[in-house]
Design a protein around this motif. Structure first.
Motif, mmCIF file in Angstrom:
data_model
loop_
_atom_site.group_PDB
_atom_site.id
_atom_site.type_symbol
_atom_site.label_atom_id
_atom_site.label_comp_id
_atom_site.label_asym_id
_atom_site.label_seq_id
_atom_site.Cartn_x
_atom_site.Cartn_y
_atom_site.Cartn_z
ATOM 1 N N GLU A 193 -19.729 14.218 42.214
ATOM 2 C CA GLU A 193 -21.168 14.083 42.410
ATOM 3 C C GLU A 193 -21.787 12.952 41.599
ATOM 4 N N VAL A 194 -21.655 13.019 40.288
ATOM 5 C CA VAL A 194 -22.348 12.064 39.425
ATOM 6 C C VAL A 194 -21.744 10.664 39.478
ATOM 7 N N PRO A 195 -20.415 10.499 39.342
ATOM 8 C CA PRO A 195 -19.884 9.132 39.408
ATOM 9 C C PRO A 195 -20.180 8.437 40.728
ATOM 10 N N LEU A 196 -20.201 9.173 41.826
ATOM 11 C CA LEU A 196 -20.509 8.545 43.110
ATOM 12 C C LEU A 196 -21.988 8.199 43.212
ATOM 13 N N ALA A 245 -23.466 4.468 44.084
ATOM 14 C CA ALA A 245 -24.546 4.172 45.031
ATOM 15 C C ALA A 245 -25.601 3.281 44.385
ATOM 16 N N ASP A 246 -25.961 3.564 43.119
ATOM 17 C CA ASP A 246 -26.907 2.714 42.407
ATOM 18 C C ASP A 246 -26.358 1.304 42.244
ATOM 19 N N GLN A 247 -25.053 1.210 42.059
ATOM 20 C CA GLN A 247 -24.420 -0.072 41.778
ATOM 21 C C GLN A 247 -24.280 -0.935 43.026
ATOM 22 N N SER A 253 -24.998 12.566 48.420
ATOM 23 C CA SER A 253 -26.014 13.082 47.509
ATOM 24 C C SER A 253 -26.752 11.962 46.776
ATOM 25 N N GLY A 254 -28.072 11.942 46.912
ATOM 26 C CA GLY A 254 -28.893 11.010 46.154
ATOM 27 C C GLY A 254 -28.967 9.609 46.718
ATOM 28 N N THR A 255 -28.298 9.335 47.828
ATOM 29 C CA THR A 255 -28.301 7.963 48.355
ATOM 30 C C THR A 255 -29.615 7.635 49.055
ATOM 31 N N LEU A 256 -29.816 8.180 50.231
ATOM 32 C CA LEU A 256 -31.011 7.835 50.996
ATOM 33 C C LEU A 256 -32.276 8.463 50.427
ATOM 34 N N ARG A 310 -31.520 5.920 39.845
ATOM 35 C CA ARG A 310 -32.165 7.013 40.574
ATOM 36 C C ARG A 310 -31.151 7.852 41.352
ATOM 37 N N SER A 311 -30.217 7.198 42.054
ATOM 38 C CA SER A 311 -29.203 7.948 42.799
ATOM 39 C C SER A 311 -28.364 8.812 41.860
ATOM 40 N N THR A 312 -28.038 8.263 40.701
ATOM 41 C CA THR A 312 -27.247 9.011 39.723
ATOM 42 C C THR A 312 -27.998 10.250 39.260
ATOM 43 N N MET A 313 -29.300 10.111 38.993
ATOM 44 C CA MET A 313 -30.091 11.252 38.529
ATOM 45 C C MET A 313 -30.208 12.312 39.620
#
Length: 420
Positions: A57-60, A64-66, A111-114, A354-357
């Motif tokens: 979850e978190v590393p991905l 996405a942020d990167q 998760s957290g992308t869009l 933001r995606s990471t959070m």
């Protein structure tokens, strides 16, 4: 692009995305059983699914942020389609576990992308909507998408039998539809979701600070920022209570109606009405926030207290009518603060992670669900489902006090509220 156009694009896209999820909801366990799995093996497969999501979850989210949220989202569709193909061809436990791991990875990638993309894009376009009201509209379409997908998913096996499709089981048509819809959504994403500034036509990534550093920044913020810490603490409880109710409502209701002559259609009707309650809750949250002068913390406090009270009463229900009324009212109140939590999380998170959070928040919900599945399930076995729900209700109401520790200036709507 205006706010209205952006909301319409994103809502339509997310409605389709979640309808794909809905297609598998009515038959997922049945698919596993049609391949010869025991309930113990089904539990192992579902555990693999959840653990894979938790680990990635978190590393991905950092990836996405990167490298761009849309680009990583498209990867999630590819992985989801591959997972469905593996499940379609699977004939033993090993391939089922591989499919579950791929589905879990797809969920973690998505998760957290869009969601992060939508928040950042919303800040750059003109219009009279607040982000809270925009989320309310999007979530209405998401809920309708889930409902449509679930209804379609329940009908597809009958269709497969009617046309005598030569597949391993009658449920395989659901997976074929999922594969096709993932392909269609992949193409549609390019039309509906514009590329980010960090995802230009030249393929240049946004300034690199490293995935691990992004994750570290997000984790540091989650434990040091007053608002983010309170939101994540209550999100953990949210995941626990959600799991306690979702895992136990069917056996509780089955005990109520076992000698009443009612059939299993009752479960389907209540599930459909749940989606309706979630839609009404999302819309009503905009009006309630206006009544509370734009205070997200007050809305969350009130909704948690009210939902906890109804959960206590639900545990006393002894008839179908009483249970149905309590169950639907509980979920109406329980989901009432979802948009406010999203607003608080996004408003106090820096764009670069933001995606990471958002992935951290999703992880916290999953952890809460896993903890509750074990602990509340054990308590229910020993003392009954009602005791589990009483404990969950108390935990929910006590956690609501954390919202009052958020400074009001940091927990109010950032723009003037409007009604729908």
């Amino acid at each position: 692009m205006t706010q209205g156009n952006l909301i319409a694009r994103f809502a339509f896209h997310q409605g389709i995305h979640w309808s794909i999820t809905g297609v598998m909801i009515p038959v997922l366990v049945l698919v596993f059983q049609s391949r010869g799995l025991s309930l113990t093996e089904v539990g192992l497969v579902m555990g693999t699914w959840g653990i894979t999501t938790m680990l990635l979850e978190v590393p991905l989210g950092g990836i996405a942020d990167q490298f761009g949220r849309r680009r990583i989202y498209l990867l999630s569709l590819v992985i989801n389609a591959i997972a469905a193909v593996v499940l379609l061809l699977a004939s033993n436990l090993s391939f089922m576990l591989l499919s579950a791991a791929l589905f879990g990875a797809s969920r973690a990638i998505y998760s957290g992308t869009l969601d992060a993309w939508f928040y950042d894009k919303f800040q750059t376009v003109s219009g009279s909507h607040s982000f809270h009201s925009a989320l309310a509209l999007v979530n209405v379409v998401v809920t309708l998408g889930l409902a449509f997908g679930a209804l379609s998913g329940g009908y597809l096996p009958d269709l497969a039998v009617q046309f005598s499709l030569s597949t391993q089981s009658m449920y395989d048509l659901n997976m074929l539809v999922v594969i096709a819809m993932n392909g269609a959504l992949f193409a549609l994403t390019f039309l509906l979701i514009p590329a980010e500034g960090g995802e230009s036509a030249e393929g240049e990534a946004e300034p690199a600070i490293g995935v691990l550093k992004r994750c570290q920044q997000a984790f540091n913020a989650s434990i040091s920022h007053t608002v983010l810490l309170r939101v994540l603490q209550t999100t953990l409880v949210f995941g626990m209570v959600l799991s306690a109710v979702e895992n136990l409502w069917q056996p509780y209701l089955a005990d109520i109606i076992k000698d009443s002559g009612y059939g299993t259609e009752v479960f389907g009707i209540l599930s459909a009405l749940y989606f309706l309650m979630a839609t009404c809750s999302s819309l009503f949250s905009v009006r309630l926030l206006s009544w509370l002068k734009g205070s997200h913390r007050k809305l969350l406090f009130v909704s948690y207290i009210a939902a906890g009270t109804i959960l206590v009463l639900l545990a006393f229900s002894a008839s179908l009518l009483a249970f149905a009324a309590g169950y639907l009212l509980f979920f109406f109140l329980f989901t009432l603060g979802g948009n406010s939590q999203s607003v608080l999380l996004n408003d106090h998170t820096q764009a670069q992670y933001r995606s990471t959070m958002l992935s951290i928040s999703s992880l916290v919900v999953t952890v809460g669900g896993v903890v509750a599945s074990v602990s509340f399930g054990y308590i229910a076995d020993l003392y009954g489902i009602a005791v589990s729900w009483w404990l969950g209700a108390l935990l929910l109401m006590f956690s609501s006090l954390l919202f009052l520790r958020i400074p009001e200036a940091q927990a109010s709507a950032m723009t003037e509220m409007e009604s729908l």
